[in-house]
Enzyme design. Structure first.
Site, short mmCIF file in Angstrom:
data_model
loop_
_atom_site.label_atom_id
_atom_site.label_comp_id
_atom_site.label_asym_id
_atom_site.label_seq_id
_atom_site.Cartn_x
_atom_site.Cartn_y
_atom_site.Cartn_z
N LYS A 50 0.83 -1.21 0.00
CA LYS A 50 0.00 0.00 0.00
C LYS A 50 0.87 1.27 0.00
O LYS A 50 2.07 1.21 0.21
CB LYS A 50 -0.94 -0.02 1.22
CG LYS A 50 -1.96 -1.16 1.16
CD LYS A 50 -2.86 -1.05 -0.05
CE LYS A 50 -3.99 -2.05 -0.06
NZ LYS A 50 -3.79 -3.22 -0.91
C1 LIG Z 1 -9.56 -2.83 -1.91
C2 LIG Z 1 -9.02 -3.58 -0.73
N1 LIG Z 1 -9.80 -3.77 0.34
C3 LIG Z 1 -9.36 -4.42 1.43
C4 LIG Z 1 -8.09 -4.92 1.48
C5 LIG Z 1 -7.66 -5.66 2.70
O1 LIG Z 1 -6.61 -5.02 3.33
P1 LIG Z 1 -5.77 -5.76 4.46
O2 LIG Z 1 -4.79 -6.65 3.78
O3 LIG Z 1 -5.09 -4.63 5.19
O4 LIG Z 1 -6.73 -6.48 5.32
C6 LIG Z 1 -7.23 -4.76 0.40
C7 LIG Z 1 -5.86 -5.31 0.48
O5 LIG Z 1 -5.14 -5.58 -0.37
C8 LIG Z 1 -7.70 -4.08 -0.74
O6 LIG Z 1 -6.90 -3.90 -1.80
#
Ligand SMILES: Cc1ncc(COP(=O)(O)O)c(C=O)c1O
Length: 375
Positions: free
Chosen positions: A182
């Site tokens: 990210k």
């Molecule tokens: C659009 C979106 N939502 C949710 C997530 C979930 O994030 P996390 O890995 O921090 O739980 C991601 C992760 O890649 C994502 O790209």
């Protein structure tokens, strides 16, 4: 052979030193650094409250729980996202109801939300795909009319705004990710932002088993007994992860500017290339420039994917639509043609490297390789 990574983080010596200071201290879990990060992040995003968590999935999950959404409820969302978005709805015991996306941006098509509402619909989770915000004005107006909660998935979009509206400004809760790839990252991490003080209190409790005092209270103050008024989870961000994020947050605008400049070079060099399309950046939108994706000609994406990798270029597919993943097909009976626009993007999309330390010459190498393949 040349190797251009799909992603490289931009952690600097100062960030490592900040983590070292935590590691040399006695207190590793949720405490001073988490508080500092939460305050600075609230300031940057313009929200009244930030609650630091272990992931965006956790943020989505406990936002739903804190807003009272659970078994028997339906939540509208997009199939064009990482499966975490819909999985969080399932974790809360509710049912995801997908709505197709816009061709131009890949974001949820706000026009299609109203026809998908039923007597059980309780919330909408728009996802700001690749870093460009959904039409939050329209979505929040609709939500108000039908008394629905709105939880934004801003995993890609910390820096985004649209028509003067920031992420989290027109919703109950906004969820962020600090996952490894990210825009700012602690490997794993997430946060909830909200302007609602009562919701912030609930999320803060739900991130730590539903108890009413954290370890920092016991460490910095005299021991006090705690109670557990709610059943929560173990989703609290710790000081080590927060320390890694604080410096990146201070540089977040510079990092965005670097990605934005690289994005401009990609667009300029690829504009008009036959055999690919680029999703649109809307005129009133400040795109967070998280993922630079192209759409290959129908049926050509996978060949392009393999040949770019053979040339040492890191690529990814964001995303294969959620409703076509095996679990969703098996559990809910989805099949091809249920959400045709998301499927078309899912079949054609290809993400290219985009990060602040990517060099201009590397972008030229990538676009030349791409053009070679297309000719
Ligand atoms: C659009 C979106 N939502 C949710 C997530 C979930 O994030 P996390 O890995 O921090 O739980 C991601 C992760 O890649 C994502 O790209």
């Amino acid at each position: 052979m040349k190797k251009i990574e799909f992603f490289r983080h931009c952690i600097e010596e100062g960030d490592i030193e900040r983590v070292q200071r935590v590691l040399r201290s006695i207190f590793l879990t949720t405490g001073k650094e988490v508080e500092e990060f939460e305050q600075k992040f609230s300031h940057y995003t313009g929200r009244n409250h930030t609650i630091g968590l272990t992931s965006c999935t956790a943020a989505l999950h406990i936002s739903l729980i804190a807003l009272g959404i659970g078994p028997g409820d339906e939540v509208i969302t997009t199939p064009m996202s990482f499966c975490a978005t819909a999985n969080a709805i399932l974790h809360a015991g509710a049912r995801p109801v997908f709505v197709d996306v816009e061709e131009e941006t890949g974001n949820i098509n706000a026009e299609l939300i109203e026809p998908a509402l039923t007597g059980r619909t309780r919330a909408i989770i728009p996802v700001h795909l690749y870093g460009q915000m959904c039409d939050m004005k329209r979505i929040s107006t609709l939500a108000e009319r039908y008394n629905l909660k709105v939880i934004e998935d801003a995993a890609h979009a910390v820096e985004a705004s649209r028509e003067g509206v920031r992420v989290g400004q027109l919703s109950d809760s906004v969820c962020f990710s600090f996952y490894a790839t990210k825009n700012i990252t602690s490997g794993e991490g997430g946060a909830v932002g909200t302007d609602n003080a009562a919701l912030a209190v609930a999320v803060r409790m739900l991130r730590l088993h539903g108890i009413d005092r954290g370890a920092a209270d016991r460490y910095t103050k005299r021991y006090q007994h705690y109670d557990m008024p709610l059943l929560g989870w173990k989703y609290n961000m710790d000081n080590i992860h927060a320390a890694l994020l604080i410096g990146q947050l201070e540089r977040i605008e510079t990092l965005w500017q670097k990605r934005n400049a690289l994005w401009g070079i990609y667009e300029e060099r690829l504009r008009g290339s036959r055999g690919i399309e680029i999703l649109k950046t809307l005129p009133d939108s400040r795109h967070a420039r998280h993922l630079f994706t192209i759409l290959a000609a129908p049926g050509k994406r996978d060949a392009l994917l393999w040949s770019l990798q053979e040339k040492g270029i890191g690529v990814a597919v964001n995303y294969r639509p959620i409703h076509l993943l095996k679990y969703y097909r098996d559990t809910f009976g989805y099949s091809e043609r249920d959400y045709p626009v998301a499927e078309e993007i899912g079949n054609r999309t290809l993400s290219l490297p985009l990060y602040p330390s990517l060099k201009e010459e590397e972008v030229r190498f990538i676009t030349d390789a791409l053009k070679d393949e297309l000719s």
